[in-house]
Design a protein around this motif. Structure first.
Motif, mmCIF file in Angstrom:
data_model
loop_
_atom_site.group_PDB
_atom_site.id
_atom_site.type_symbol
_atom_site.label_atom_id
_atom_site.label_comp_id
_atom_site.label_asym_id
_atom_site.label_seq_id
_atom_site.Cartn_x
_atom_site.Cartn_y
_atom_site.Cartn_z
ATOM 1 N N ARG A 169 0.832 -1.201 0.000
ATOM 2 C CA ARG A 169 0.000 0.000 0.000
ATOM 3 C C ARG A 169 0.870 1.257 0.000
ATOM 4 O O ARG A 169 0.495 2.277 -0.602
ATOM 5 N N ARG A 170 1.997 1.202 0.668
ATOM 6 C CA ARG A 170 2.946 2.319 0.584
ATOM 7 C C ARG A 170 3.454 2.457 -0.841
ATOM 8 O O ARG A 170 3.618 3.577 -1.355
ATOM 9 N N SER A 245 3.469 3.246 11.639
ATOM 10 C CA SER A 245 2.328 3.689 10.835
ATOM 11 C C SER A 245 2.652 5.043 10.226
ATOM 12 O O SER A 245 3.172 5.930 10.907
ATOM 13 N N LEU A 246 2.349 5.184 8.937
ATOM 14 C CA LEU A 246 2.549 6.445 8.238
ATOM 15 C C LEU A 246 1.528 6.533 7.117
ATOM 16 O O LEU A 246 1.248 5.523 6.450
ATOM 17 N N HIS A 247 0.979 7.725 6.924
ATOM 18 C CA HIS A 247 -0.058 7.943 5.909
ATOM 19 C C HIS A 247 -1.259 7.020 6.126
ATOM 20 O O HIS A 247 -1.916 6.592 5.174
ATOM 21 N N GLY A 248 -1.510 6.665 7.398
ATOM 22 C CA GLY A 248 -2.637 5.806 7.708
ATOM 23 C C GLY A 248 -2.436 4.346 7.364
ATOM 24 O O GLY A 248 -3.391 3.562 7.393
ATOM 25 N N ILE A 249 -1.189 3.963 7.065
ATOM 26 C CA ILE A 249 -0.881 2.581 6.686
ATOM 27 C C ILE A 249 -0.006 1.953 7.764
ATOM 28 O O ILE A 249 1.087 2.445 8.054
ATOM 29 N N GLU A 250 -0.501 0.880 8.372
ATOM 30 C CA GLU A 250 0.281 0.175 9.379
ATOM 31 C C GLU A 250 1.221 -0.812 8.712
ATOM 32 O O GLU A 250 0.876 -1.441 7.704
#
Length: 294
Positions: A169-170, A245-250
């Motif tokens: 996802r990143r 977690s960054l940009h809402g992605i764990e």
């Protein structure tokens, strides 16, 4: 339940399905492989002195070793029909999670047999992080699925493949920023799994596999630390237990472990690498790839 598994896979890029394959079928394939390995390489599972008696056979680095020449053994195993019922069981499980006829298997199976390396302490690996498939802008699904089949009971210290969950996802996010179009050569290189998905490959915007890790390192201290050496205790705490977690992605480092008969479904766009086999034992894992249907 089915929907939650599908959503869990979409978020993490990794999904474990337990007891998918009959244990007798697993033992049958395992016995066949060790017989063929003994015949071809003079390597016997119960005699460690034979594992590396021929230095030209093992490949790998200090973390874990594999064998050259397993491709022919796997092709013969596939032709023997011994994998047919296992393949059918995997297909049925995927159909239950993703929907019937969503994915179909390719013909080639891979052996991920790993022998112990020279390291003595297991650690979250810091080298060789990579992905095996590009990210396409506007397409949340991968072109293929990798399915890992456990013939042995595999724990992390047996050289488990290690994956950064959520990293696909990143990569999708990065593709929207850095993706380019006109990558026909790269698209054609994956024709076996993406054929028919695009009306015009020239119009496809994607981020190649080798352009994922560096931007993540530049924007995220967690990835900066991931590719640096550190003590086992600290790295296990930081990357496996805590995550980030960054940009809402764990994201977390996940070791692909299981017992005989389990399978793990894996999104090849996730960053992953192999880890040190410090168990003193070889372990048998197989991989079968599935192609997305139109």
């Amino acid at each position: 339940m089915t929907l939650s598994k599908r959503e869990d896979f979409r978020n993490k890029g990794v999904l474990k399905l337990s007891s998918v394959i009959d244990i007798d079928q697993i033992k049958n394939v395992q016995t066949y492989l060790w017989q063929e390995i003994n015949s071809k390489f003079s390597i016997h599972i119960d005699e460690p002195s034979t594992w590396f008696s021929n230095a030209s056979n093992p490949v790998g680095d200090t973390r874990a070793r594999r064998l050259n020449g397993m491709g022919s053994i796997m092709r013969e195993l596939k032709a023997s029909g011994k994998l047919d019922e296992i393949e059918s069981a995997i297909q049925s499980s995927l159909d239950q999670v993703f929907g019937t006829h969503t994915w179909c298997p390719l013909d080639l199976w891979y052996s991920l047999l790993s022998f112990p390396g020279s390291e003595s302490v297991w650690n979250v690996p810091h080298k060789s992080w990579h992905s095996d498939e590009p990210c396409v802008v506007g397409d949340a699904e991968p072109w293929s699925l990798f399915v890992f089949v456990f013939l042995d009971d595999v724990t992390a210290d047996m050289g488990a493949t290690t994956v950064i969950s959520g990293s696909h996802r990143r990569a999708e996010r990065l593709a929207k920023i850095f993706g380019t179009s006109g990558n026909e050569a790269l698209i054609n290189a994956f024709e076996s799994v993406n054929s028919g998905l695009f009306d015009n490959p020239k119009d496809v915007t994607l981020l190649p596999m080798d352009q994922v890790l560096d931007p993540l390192i530049q924007e995220d201290p967690w990835f900066q630390e991931l590719v640096q050496e550190g003590s086992a205790d600290q790295r296990i705490q930081r990357f496996i237990e805590e995550g980030s977690s960054l940009h809402g992605i764990e994201q977390k480092a996940v070791t692909l472990t299981g017992v005989g008969g389990d399978i793990i479904v894996f999104d090849p766009r996730c960053l992953h690498t192999f880890s040190a086999n410090v168990s003193g034992l070889p372990r048998q894992v197989l991989r079968l790839d599935f192609r997305r249907q139109i």
